[in-house]
Scaffold this motif. Sequence first.
Motif, PDB file in Angstrom:
ATOM      1  N   TRP A 151       0.765  -1.390   0.069  1.00 44.12           N
ATOM      2  CA  TRP A 151      -0.181   0.149  -0.449  1.00 44.12           C
ATOM      3  C   TRP A 151       0.778   1.188   0.510  1.00 44.12           C
ATOM      4  CZ3 TRP A 151       0.999  -2.919   4.079  1.00 44.12           C
ATOM      5  CH2 TRP A 151       1.850  -2.180   5.257  1.00 44.12           C
ATOM      6  N   GLU A 152       0.130   2.660  -0.555  1.00 43.00           N
ATOM      7  CA  GLU A 152       1.216   3.673  -1.011  1.00 43.00           C
ATOM      8  C   GLU A 152       0.363   4.841  -0.069  1.00 43.00           C
ATOM      9  OE1 GLU A 152       0.540   5.178  -4.363  1.00 43.00           O
ATOM     10  OE2 GLU A 152       1.745   3.583  -5.107  1.00 43.00           O
ATOM     11  N   VAL A 153       1.045   5.480   1.182  1.00 44.13           N
ATOM     12  CA  VAL A 153       0.700   6.562   2.243  1.00 44.13           C
ATOM     13  C   VAL A 153       0.631   7.782   1.639  1.00 44.13           C
ATOM     14  CG1 VAL A 153       0.387   6.546   4.687  1.00 44.13           C
ATOM     15  CG2 VAL A 153       0.242   5.109   3.918  1.00 44.13           C
TER      16      VAL A 153
ATOM     17  N   THR B 182       9.976  -0.086   3.853  1.00 38.72           N
ATOM     18  CA  THR B 182       8.518   1.269   3.397  1.00 38.72           C
ATOM     19  C   THR B 182      10.150   1.614   2.544  1.00 38.72           C
ATOM     20  OG1 THR B 182       9.740   1.964   5.445  1.00 38.72           O
ATOM     21  CG2 THR B 182       7.655   0.665   5.560  1.00 38.72           C
ATOM     22  N   ILE B 183       9.572   2.340   1.906  1.00 40.53           N
ATOM     23  CA  ILE B 183      10.810   3.272   0.543  1.00 40.53           C
ATOM     24  C   ILE B 183       9.362   4.441   1.102  1.00 40.53           C
ATOM     25  CG2 ILE B 183      11.709   2.929  -1.563  1.00 40.53           C
ATOM     26  CD1 ILE B 183      11.425   0.292  -1.646  1.00 40.53           C
ATOM     27  N   LEU B 184      10.767   5.624   1.116  1.00 43.83           N
ATOM     28  CA  LEU B 184       9.948   6.993   1.117  1.00 43.83           C
ATOM     29  C   LEU B 184      10.962   7.522  -0.413  1.00 43.83           C
ATOM     30  CD1 LEU B 184       8.237   8.873   2.565  1.00 43.83           C
ATOM     31  CD2 LEU B 184      10.507  10.324   3.335  1.00 43.83           C
TER      32      LEU B 184
ATOM     33  N   ASP C 247       6.146   4.057   0.466  1.00 41.34           N
ATOM     34  CA  ASP C 247       5.324   2.258  -0.521  1.00 41.34           C
ATOM     35  C   ASP C 247       6.060   1.890   0.682  1.00 41.34           C
ATOM     36  OD1 ASP C 247       5.161   3.545  -2.182  1.00 41.34           O
ATOM     37  OD2 ASP C 247       6.426   2.903  -3.237  1.00 41.34           O
ATOM     38  N   CYS C 248       4.871   0.743   1.570  1.00 41.72           N
ATOM     39  CA  CYS C 248       4.903  -0.078   2.036  1.00 41.72           C
ATOM     40  C   CYS C 248       4.965  -1.394   1.648  1.00 41.72           C
ATOM     41  CB  CYS C 248       3.975  -0.083   3.215  1.00 41.72           C
ATOM     42  SG  CYS C 248       3.962   1.699   4.234  1.00 41.72           S
TER      43      CYS C 248
ATOM     44  N   ASP D 295      10.771   0.863  13.786  1.00 38.45           N
ATOM     45  CA  ASP D 295      12.054   0.755  13.690  1.00 38.45           C
ATOM     46  C   ASP D 295      12.277   1.365  11.977  1.00 38.45           C
ATOM     47  OD1 ASP D 295      12.431   0.149  16.087  1.00 38.45           O
ATOM     48  OD2 ASP D 295      12.434  -2.205  15.744  1.00 38.45           O
ATOM     49  N   ALA D 296      11.104   0.697  11.362  1.00 38.54           N
ATOM     50  CA  ALA D 296      11.660   1.151  10.365  1.00 38.54           C
ATOM     51  C   ALA D 296      11.174   2.945   9.850  1.00 38.54           C
ATOM     52  CB  ALA D 296      10.533   0.481   9.063  1.00 38.54           C
TER      53      ALA D 296
END
Length: 232
Positions: A73-75, A114-116, A92-93, A134-135
């Motif tokens: 999912w995307e936040v 997770t990717i920002l 992006d999770c 933590d992520a």
Amino acid sequence: MSAVQFWPGRYTDRHGNEAVVFESDGRESIRTTIRGVRFEGASMDDLGALGGEPPEAPFTFFDGALCSCLLEWEVPMPVAVEGQGGRTAVLDCALRLGDPAGPGRGLDAETLTTILRLDGHEYRNAEGHDDFEDALNEVQRRLPPGSRLKACVSCAWSDYHPAGHGLMAGLACFRDAKYLYRQVDGKHGPQGIFTTWQEHTESVQETWLCGEFEHRSGDTGYRGPFPSRPLS
């Protein structure tokens, strides 16, 4: 707090994959529909079928929650950049939920990635983190100097219970008890987090944001600064 957010995503398991939308109230309710079945949970690793009855569509469950699958999912994630104002990034999770390991043993794997994505760059947490605290701490450490996440996890008024927390949510917001929270100096005693805990406003998700946000700094509250100091 703002209204419900809709996070575009995807569900994948051994039976196939499909695009889904996750509905989040920012606190402890996430809902989605997969293969015509409505799911709800307090966290992404706690999504159970509404009504409690096993659905006819093929899924795998452990203790009533989805497993043996990949949730993506995307936040939206605001980022404050010193001297440049705010930016709107996307987080992006991906949560991989393994197979049941047996009675009383949980799942054989649970991995959060997770990717920002910010201004054409990617900032990713290393594999192996099992919760958003933590992520997102690691994502913040990887950002350029002067760039700071704006979310509940990095807010001056949020803290975790000393007994621990799960994958996500369970982050206590003290926005209506700021004076008391400023005095917190540890676990116990008249100014300890245990004494102050009952005054928290509500529980929120790490990626949420409200108008009371202030950047966390120093050794604020029980959990200290954000990002936390890496273990030596």
